[in-house]
Design a protein around this motif. Sequence first.
Motif, PDB file in Angstrom:
ATOM      1  N   ARG A  63       0.818  -1.252   0.123  1.00  0.00           N
ATOM      2  CA  ARG A  63       0.065  -0.045   0.071  1.00  0.00           C
ATOM      3  C   ARG A  63       0.855   1.150  -0.056  1.00  0.00           C
ATOM      4  NH1 ARG A  63      -4.893   2.676   1.564  1.00  0.00           N
ATOM      5  NH2 ARG A  63      -4.718   4.532   0.717  1.00  0.00           N
ATOM      6  N   THR A  64       1.781   0.972   0.916  1.00  0.00           N
ATOM      7  CA  THR A  64       2.819   2.665   0.860  1.00  0.00           C
ATOM      8  C   THR A  64       3.437   2.597  -0.268  1.00  0.00           C
ATOM      9  OG1 THR A  64       3.114   2.122   3.354  1.00  0.00           O
ATOM     10  CG2 THR A  64       4.629   3.695   2.454  1.00  0.00           C
ATOM     11  N   SER A  68       1.251   4.040  -2.884  1.00  0.00           N
ATOM     12  CA  SER A  68       0.914   5.480  -2.796  1.00  0.00           C
ATOM     13  C   SER A  68       2.145   6.493  -3.395  1.00  0.00           C
ATOM     14  CB  SER A  68       0.754   5.702  -1.357  1.00  0.00           C
ATOM     15  OG  SER A  68      -0.497   4.944  -0.759  1.00  0.00           O
ATOM     16  N   ARG A 102       2.679   6.066  -7.267  1.00  0.00           N
ATOM     17  CA  ARG A 102       1.733   7.105  -8.034  1.00  0.00           C
ATOM     18  C   ARG A 102       2.123   8.359  -8.334  1.00  0.00           C
ATOM     19  NH1 ARG A 102      -3.972   6.398  -5.082  1.00  0.00           N
ATOM     20  NH2 ARG A 102      -2.658   6.675  -3.287  1.00  0.00           N
ATOM     21  N   TRP A 140      -4.616   0.605  -4.716  1.00  0.00           N
ATOM     22  CA  TRP A 140      -4.511   1.735  -5.495  1.00  0.00           C
ATOM     23  C   TRP A 140      -5.316   2.850  -4.604  1.00  0.00           C
ATOM     24  CZ3 TRP A 140      -1.974   3.724  -9.267  1.00  0.00           C
ATOM     25  CH2 TRP A 140      -2.366   5.154  -9.796  1.00  0.00           C
ATOM     26  N   SER A 141      -6.586   2.680  -3.922  1.00  0.00           N
ATOM     27  CA  SER A 141      -7.180   3.307  -3.239  1.00  0.00           C
ATOM     28  C   SER A 141      -7.671   2.732  -1.727  1.00  0.00           C
ATOM     29  CB  SER A 141      -8.388   3.883  -3.913  1.00  0.00           C
ATOM     30  OG  SER A 141      -9.216   2.813  -3.924  1.00  0.00           O
ATOM     31  N   ARG A 142      -8.228   3.577  -0.985  1.00  0.00           N
ATOM     32  CA  ARG A 142      -8.626   3.156   0.161  1.00  0.00           C
ATOM     33  C   ARG A 142      -9.819   2.086   0.192  1.00  0.00           C
ATOM     34  NH1 ARG A 142      -8.709   8.827   3.924  1.00  0.00           N
ATOM     35  NH2 ARG A 142      -6.527   9.109   3.821  1.00  0.00           N
ATOM     36  N   ARG A 165       0.203   7.800   6.879  1.00  0.00           N
ATOM     37  CA  ARG A 165      -0.046   9.139   6.637  1.00  0.00           C
ATOM     38  C   ARG A 165       1.042  10.242   6.736  1.00  0.00           C
ATOM     39  NH1 ARG A 165      -5.353   7.536   7.939  1.00  0.00           N
ATOM     40  NH2 ARG A 165      -4.648   8.229  10.242  1.00  0.00           N
ATOM     41  N   LEU A 201       3.822   9.782   4.228  1.00  0.00           N
ATOM     42  CA  LEU A 201       3.385  10.385   2.789  1.00  0.00           C
ATOM     43  C   LEU A 201       3.435  11.903   2.966  1.00  0.00           C
ATOM     44  CD1 LEU A 201       0.566   8.133   1.615  1.00  0.00           C
ATOM     45  CD2 LEU A 201       3.001   8.050   1.098  1.00  0.00           C
TER      46      LEU A 201
END
Length: 381
Positions: free
Chosen positions: A21-22, A25, A28, A171-173, A190, A193
């Motif tokens: 996931r990280t 993110s 992208r 890709w998204s939550r 968070r 990021l």
Amino acid sequence: MDVMRSRFFPPVFKGRLHDARTATSIGRWLGLAFAVCFVTGLVSHYTQHPPEWAANGLPSRPVWGYRFTQGLHVASGIAAVPLLLAKLWTVYPRLFEWPPVRSVLHGLERLSVALLVAASVFEVATGLLNTAQWYPWLFSFVPVHHAVAWLLAGSLMLHLAVKAPRIRDHWSRRSPGTLALPAEDGPDRRSLLTAVAAAVGAVTVTTVGQSFTPLKDLTLLAPRHPDHGPQGLPVNRTAAAAGVGAIHDGRYRLTVSGPRPCTLTLDELRALPQHEVELPIACVEGWSKSAHWTGVRVADLLDRAGAPAHARVRVVSLQTRGGYRVSEMGHEHARDPLTLLALRLNGEELTPDHGYPVRLIAPNRPGVLQTKWVGRLEALS
């Protein structure tokens, strides 16, 4: 045997943010920076080195076109530095996967990743050093940087194709795959990021002013300030570096070839109708600045020599060494009323480092092709 096995057992990483996931993110953002850098880099390369079929059709408008695309190219490349470091941090534990190759397909995947990482680091590192005009290598920067850019683009597309299912899951939550991740990782992710975004913002704001002059007072990390240089304009190549000695007014001659070739002294050039234009110098290293130029229209000189309307023009410098001693213009640039052989900069006679006694200035054209110390114009068929 147990001792030997323990010695070669791969390390165990317990960091919670080395996850898909990280990585997705940050990937992208990095992918967007690479895409912008690649497209604008192609614009820069083919503007400087157009293929033969396109050499006579490069547009001269908008006048700020090259300044915008090359400024964006360097800005996106610099922004990619913290993004690439963060991306590599999230995925580096996978370098220690065991066994290193589980199948032929897995081996090919790891090879493609190695190629992607190597090409990414090479492009970012060499591009960054180019902005500072420091070349601690033996190869020619421009062709190698261009070739590796295509290699990077191809390896990135292959990587995205291989990893598409995992990228889709993270890709998204709301992606189903994200439900398996620990909820307690959210705040740390968070924060990471946010820190990466802050780093990107910081390096951008403190460098982009070398091209986006409203931010020029914040260029703390930029290798160039747009106001620093003779006559308030930076210089990449001095007259001494180009091997141009003192040019005496009475000895200077400009030769214009064509059906009716002519030769003009400096006094004769000064006596011709003079035109003023405001055009930027935009260099491949990422800095640019607009200035006021005064001189003779190239189109007027071509008409004087009887050159055909659609003829390309070769511009030859008096410099004795270095690249870009000769440049060529398509008919759109040559016939554009803003294209001058400039004799004055910001109301003053050109200094030797800015191309005294005569230099080319044209709209939407790389700085390396704005030939200085011009001695000859040749109309080509």
